[in-house]
Design a protein around this motif. Sequence first.
Motif, PDB file in Angstrom:
ATOM      1  N   ARG A  23      40.874  45.556  41.036  1.00 57.12           N
ATOM      2  CA  ARG A  23      41.085  44.677  42.199  1.00 57.12           C
ATOM      3  C   ARG A  23      42.054  43.562  41.864  1.00 57.12           C
ATOM      4  NH1 ARG A  23      36.706  40.271  43.211  1.00 57.12           N
ATOM      5  NH2 ARG A  23      37.774  39.658  41.277  1.00 57.12           N
ATOM      6  N   ASN A  24      41.844  42.912  40.717  1.00 54.60           N
ATOM      7  CA  ASN A  24      42.748  41.830  40.327  1.00 54.60           C
ATOM      8  C   ASN A  24      44.178  42.324  40.163  1.00 54.60           C
ATOM      9  OD1 ASN A  24      40.458  40.187  40.216  1.00 54.60           O
ATOM     10  ND2 ASN A  24      40.189  40.460  38.017  1.00 54.60           N
ATOM     11  N   ASN A  25      44.333  43.499  39.573  1.00 53.33           N
ATOM     12  CA  ASN A  25      45.681  44.023  39.333  1.00 53.33           C
ATOM     13  C   ASN A  25      46.354  44.474  40.629  1.00 53.33           C
ATOM     14  OD1 ASN A  25      46.528  45.353  36.126  1.00 53.33           O
ATOM     15  ND2 ASN A  25      47.948  44.766  37.753  1.00 53.33           N
ATOM     16  N   ILE A  26      45.561  44.925  41.593  1.00 51.99           N
ATOM     17  CA  ILE A  26      46.145  45.294  42.888  1.00 51.99           C
ATOM     18  C   ILE A  26      46.760  44.065  43.559  1.00 51.99           C
ATOM     19  CG2 ILE A  26      45.563  46.019  45.234  1.00 51.99           C
ATOM     20  CD1 ILE A  26      43.598  48.005  44.036  1.00 51.99           C
ATOM     21  N   TYR A  27      46.035  42.957  43.565  1.00 48.87           N
ATOM     22  CA  TYR A  27      46.597  41.723  44.114  1.00 48.87           C
ATOM     23  C   TYR A  27      47.833  41.286  43.328  1.00 48.87           C
ATOM     24  CZ  TYR A  27      42.613  40.921  47.224  1.00 48.87           C
ATOM     25  OH  TYR A  27      41.673  41.026  48.215  1.00 48.87           O
ATOM     26  N   TYR A  28      47.742  41.420  42.027  1.00 49.14           N
ATOM     27  CA  TYR A  28      48.856  41.027  41.161  1.00 49.14           C
ATOM     28  C   TYR A  28      50.108  41.846  41.482  1.00 49.14           C
ATOM     29  CZ  TYR A  28      51.330  40.218  36.729  1.00 49.14           C
ATOM     30  OH  TYR A  28      52.264  39.892  35.789  1.00 49.14           O
ATOM     31  N   VAL A  29      49.959  43.166  41.578  1.00 46.75           N
ATOM     32  CA  VAL A  29      51.102  44.045  41.857  1.00 46.75           C
ATOM     33  C   VAL A  29      51.637  43.799  43.268  1.00 46.75           C
ATOM     34  CG1 VAL A  29      51.797  46.456  42.148  1.00 46.75           C
ATOM     35  CG2 VAL A  29      50.355  45.796  40.219  1.00 46.75           C
ATOM     36  N   ALA A  30      50.729  43.634  44.234  1.00 45.69           N
ATOM     37  CA  ALA A  30      51.144  43.458  45.628  1.00 45.69           C
ATOM     38  C   ALA A  30      51.966  42.196  45.836  1.00 45.69           C
ATOM     39  CB  ALA A  30      49.912  43.429  46.539  1.00 45.69           C
ATOM     40  N   LEU A  63      40.927  39.216  34.986  1.00 45.09           N
ATOM     41  CA  LEU A  63      40.753  40.401  34.146  1.00 45.09           C
ATOM     42  C   LEU A  63      41.640  41.527  34.666  1.00 45.09           C
ATOM     43  CD1 LEU A  63      39.011  41.487  31.756  1.00 45.09           C
ATOM     44  CD2 LEU A  63      37.430  42.372  33.481  1.00 45.09           C
ATOM     45  N   THR A  64      42.385  42.173  33.784  1.00 45.26           N
ATOM     46  CA  THR A  64      43.251  43.296  34.148  1.00 45.26           C
ATOM     47  C   THR A  64      42.861  44.511  33.329  1.00 45.26           C
ATOM     48  OG1 THR A  64      44.914  42.658  32.495  1.00 45.26           O
ATOM     49  CG2 THR A  64      45.160  41.751  34.735  1.00 45.26           C
ATOM     50  N   PRO A  65      43.223  45.716  33.770  1.00 45.69           N
ATOM     51  CA  PRO A  65      42.854  46.916  33.003  1.00 45.69           C
ATOM     52  C   PRO A  65      43.385  46.917  31.580  1.00 45.69           C
ATOM     53  CG  PRO A  65      43.540  47.519  35.218  1.00 45.69           C
ATOM     54  CD  PRO A  65      43.831  46.057  35.069  1.00 45.69           C
ATOM     55  N   ALA A  66      44.600  46.420  31.364  1.00 45.51           N
ATOM     56  CA  ALA A  66      45.154  46.401  30.014  1.00 45.51           C
ATOM     57  C   ALA A  66      44.343  45.481  29.102  1.00 45.51           C
ATOM     58  CB  ALA A  66      46.618  45.961  30.047  1.00 45.51           C
ATOM     59  N   PHE A  67      44.010  44.294  29.597  1.00 40.93           N
ATOM     60  CA  PHE A  67      43.208  43.385  28.776  1.00 40.93           C
ATOM     61  C   PHE A  67      41.782  43.896  28.634  1.00 40.93           C
ATOM     62  CE2 PHE A  67      40.451  39.699  28.148  1.00 40.93           C
ATOM     63  CZ  PHE A  67      41.050  39.134  27.035  1.00 40.93           C
ATOM     64  N   LEU A  68      41.243  44.531  29.671  1.00 47.32           N
ATOM     65  CA  LEU A  68      39.894  45.088  29.574  1.00 47.32           C
ATOM     66  C   LEU A  68      39.849  46.194  28.528  1.00 47.32           C
ATOM     67  CD1 LEU A  68      36.983  45.279  30.626  1.00 47.32           C
ATOM     68  CD2 LEU A  68      37.808  46.879  32.360  1.00 47.32           C
TER      69      LEU A  68
END
Length: 383
Positions: free
Chosen positions: A111-118, A322-327
């Motif tokens: 979810r966090n990364n979707i907002y980040y990319v968008a 939190l992002t998938p890469a850091f997770l």
Amino acid sequence: MAINALGGTPGPPAAAVGTGGRGVRGGGGGGGRGIRSNEQIAGWLFVAPVIVILGLFLLLPILMALWVSLTGWNGQGSPFTSGVPFVGGHNYSKLFLEDSLARRDFMTAIRNNIYYVAIVVPVQTALALGLALVVNNRMLKGKGFFRTAFYFPSVTSSVAISVVFLFMFSSSGAVNQLLSAIGISGPQWFADPRGVLQIVLGVFGLHDAPAALANGGPFGLSWWDWLSGPSVAMCAIIALVIWTTSGTFMLMFLAALQNVPVALDEASTLDGATTWQRFRYVTLPMIKPTMFLVLTLGLIGSWQVFDQIYVMSQGSPAKTTLTPAFLSYRTAFRNFEYGSGAAISFVLFLIIIVLTLLQRYLLRERDDAGRRPWWRRRAVGRS
């Protein structure tokens, strides 16, 4: 001996004419050697070192990581010994199917990364294109200075810039000081876990989630969690990334703009096209390959964001950065669940591949027939 069809004496076989009786086959097949066989061998000899290096340091580690993602390796010893438990697809299934903390953390990171990319990809692309148009203007003086100034953040250490931004967005930092100068009480940038939508609604006295959105939702998160928007901490990181990456993409757009024939722009001007029409119908189609490259690189880089998260927030506050890469890093190297961390990495890899292919499909070259809706193309085909 066969007789010529016209009744004459039999001649030599066609394949033996001019070859001393030896048959010649195309491409060096059969018993003969092709004239380019030595070139092919030389070509393979030249590329063999690169193939070996890529195989040893790229392909082999990927295959090893894929195997680790199918095991329960905890980092002790070698992951290829018989004592390491093989769990199959369990590391993948618990990210999507099991109601657990692992799935909640992974979906929060998505979810966090979707907002980040968008936000990052469109804004950095538009900003880079705008800067390229500015420095490409023939009337602009000091082009070298502006190109260097715009590109300089891209070559500066991301860790150093992240530390500077961390001080700027602290509670008593420069950003909050500027906001207080105009009568705005600045937020606690890296301590407020609320999303932007929650903060906006809080201004109007709506501090709790609507009942329709508070419960239920896909993958263990409520609809309110999905729709609340990025936190202010993520917004600070987004501002940092846009500022540091736009310069690199500006140079790509600048190179593309300088390859646009001047005659096309002048002809469109003589035809009465406005500035926007020249940009829309002349410039943009000519730089479309560069646009695809910038969007693709921006999409890949946005899903792989790590260093800014590691330096500035490490997933805080309340996992809103939190992002998938850091997770993946935290799961493997802090929780010592290397199998789960590798599984997160491969899921992230698949997400990037799918989105890149989708972007390529949407930006592909379309002919006149391809622009028609599918029902019209079917009707034309039947007629």
